[in-house]
Write an enzyme that holds these catalytic residues in place. Structure first.
Site, PDB file in Angstrom:
ATOM      1  CE1 TYR A   1      -3.915   2.512  -1.822  1.00 44.66           C
ATOM      2  CE2 TYR A   1      -2.505   1.803  -0.041  1.00 44.66           C
ATOM      3  CZ  TYR A   1      -3.460   1.521  -0.995  1.00 44.66           C
ATOM      4  OH  TYR A   1      -3.952   0.248  -1.108  1.00 44.66           O
TER       5      TYR A   1
ATOM      6  CE  LYS B   1      -0.327  -5.501 -14.969  1.00 42.80           C
ATOM      7  NZ  LYS B   1      -0.550  -6.905 -15.275  1.00 42.80           N
TER       8      LYS B   1
ATOM      9  CG  ASP C   1      -0.713  -9.824 -13.564  1.00 45.52           C
ATOM     10  OD1 ASP C   1       0.479  -9.576 -13.302  1.00 45.52           O
ATOM     11  OD2 ASP C   1      -1.143  -9.822 -14.734  1.00 45.52           O
TER      12      ASP C   1
ATOM     13  CG  ASP D   1      -3.395  -2.238   1.380  1.00 45.34           C
ATOM     14  OD1 ASP D   1      -3.588  -3.056   2.282  1.00 45.34           O
ATOM     15  OD2 ASP D   1      -4.127  -1.245   1.199  1.00 45.34           O
TER      16      ASP D   1
ATOM     17  CG  ASP E   1      -4.823  -7.592   3.880  1.00 43.78           C
ATOM     18  OD1 ASP E   1      -4.054  -7.473   4.847  1.00 43.78           O
ATOM     19  OD2 ASP E   1      -5.855  -6.918   3.750  1.00 43.78           O
TER      20      ASP E   1
END
Ligand code: NAD
Length: 361
Positions: A142, A192, A224, A248, A252
């Site tokens: 980001y 990852k 994942d 993020d 959620d």
């Protein structure tokens, strides 16, 4: 204890829900003999309307001078067509940056009183869901440079940079291990590392920091797999430690499976200075001004403010108990309404929790 709290009501349902959060804090102050001094400042669309910018300097100064910042929500259709750097959400990113808030803590807790709202099958929900996502907030893809949009060889190309240095990883890992020490002593680091170099460094540094926390169990998952495990069996998680972009998405996911956006608080912390406490939901423009919003996420954010911001554990517990009592007594706002329960508005729900704070031993 005497503390100053800077209030940022923001937009939409913001002022309505924050008023109920403040009422809970005032009830705690009166009951437990503390003095909370409230300052108020403008942010988001409200600040654009008044001062032509989403984060006025005066707001930053007031926040920095306070012991904690209590925010409701920003944004709304009125400001949607403004250029990106003038939009209400800029105010939120700006204040996080100004306060150096690098750690975002988001609990996802399925209260037994609201078990029917859970999106998972009953046999999975029954195993319980009580976890906290510790997300790095100021680095990663980001913010990484270079970034941009270009035309290369006649093709439009978009690019971003995923980057962490070891110090950024160390400080967020410490927050996760410290958090686990106050809970069930388990950290699952999510990355990852089978594909990304940034993640390989992440895993290596987390394992180094873990040497100082041998009382905490450390496990690792690829992002994942973590996304799958969250819906297959969320009861396996205590603290999930992860970077900005994975956090993020996972935070959620973790919160939505509890089924009630209006119930979930969050905290953002820096290395020093005030923390920022806010519900995870937005400004719900569809409900604004109608006394329909659920104030419980904001009230539970007040509990996080007391626990993490001021170290007032018993007082934070008292707010959480009062929320559970109000739910157990059968009161619901529209978003969590079930058959046989009593529908109440935002203000009434706040009053019931305040009453419960006063009544509880
Ligand atoms: P939202 O969270 O505001 O609303 C999503 C849905 O959940 C809506 O149906 C809304 O009515 C409902 N909802 C949200 N909070 C509720 C509550 N307390 N009680 C009952 N129902 C509630 O998300 P959105 O609709 O995508 O965004 C609306 C605005 O909020 C946008 O401008 C967005 O940019 C902004 N936003 C701000 C924040 C923040 O301030 N941290 C976070 C997300 C979105």
């Amino acid at each position: 204890m005497e503390k100053t709290i800077c209030l940022l009501p923001g937009d939409g349902i913001g002022p309505e829900i924050l008023a109920q959060g403040v009422a809970a804090l005032k009830a705690i102050a009166a009951k437990c003999d503390h003095k909370f001094v409230f300052e108020e400042a403008a942010i988001g669309g409200a600040a654009i309307d008044k001062f032509s910018e989403p984060l006025p300097k005066d707001t930053v100064a007031k926040c920095k001078a306070s012991d904690a910042v209590f925010l409701a929500a920003v944004g709304g259709p009125k400001w949607d067509n403004l250029p990106a750097n003038k939009r209400p959400e800029r105010g939120l990113l700006g204040i996080r940056k100004e306060l150096g808030l690098f750690a975002n803590l988001r609990p996802a807790l399925l209260l037994p009183e609201l078990a029917n709202a859970c999106l998972l099958r009953p046999e999975i929900a029954q195993k319980g869901l009580d976890l906290i996502v510790v997300r790095e907030l100021t680095g990663d893809i980001y913010f990484g440079e270079p970034r941009g949009l270009e035309v290369k060889n006649g093709l439009r190309v978009g690019f971003n940079t995923m980057i962490y240095d070891e110090n950024e990883i160390k400080r967020i890992a410490r927050v996760a291990f410290e958090t686990a020490r106050k809970r069930r002593h388990k950290v699952c680091s999510v990355e990852k590392s089978n594909v990304l170099e940034t993640s390989r460094l992440w895993k290596e540094v987390v394992m180094e920091v873990h040497k100082d926390y041998s009382d905490v169990e450390l496990t690792h998952l690829y992002v994942d797999n973590a996304a799958m495990q969250l819906v297959r069996d969320p009861s396996q998680f205590d603290v999930i430690l992860t970077g900005n972009i994975f956090g993020d998405i996972l935070s959620d996911e973790a919160s939505v499976i509890t089924g009630s956006l209006g119930m979930l608080p969050s905290a953002s912390m820096g290395s020093d200075g005030p923390g920022l406490f806010e519900p995870i939901h937005g400004s719900a423009p569809d409900l604004a001004g109608q006394d329909k919003a659920n104030p419980l996420a904001t009230i539970l954010s007040a509990a996080m403010l007391l626990r993490l911001g001021f170290g007032l554990t018993a007082e934070a517990d008292l707010i959480e108990k009062a929320v559970r009592k109000t739910l157990a007594d059968g009161f619901r706002t529209g978003d969590i309404m079930e058959e046989g329960k009593t529908l109440v508005g935002c203000q009434k729900m706040g009053e019931l929790v305040t009453q419960a704070i006063n009544d509880l031993a």
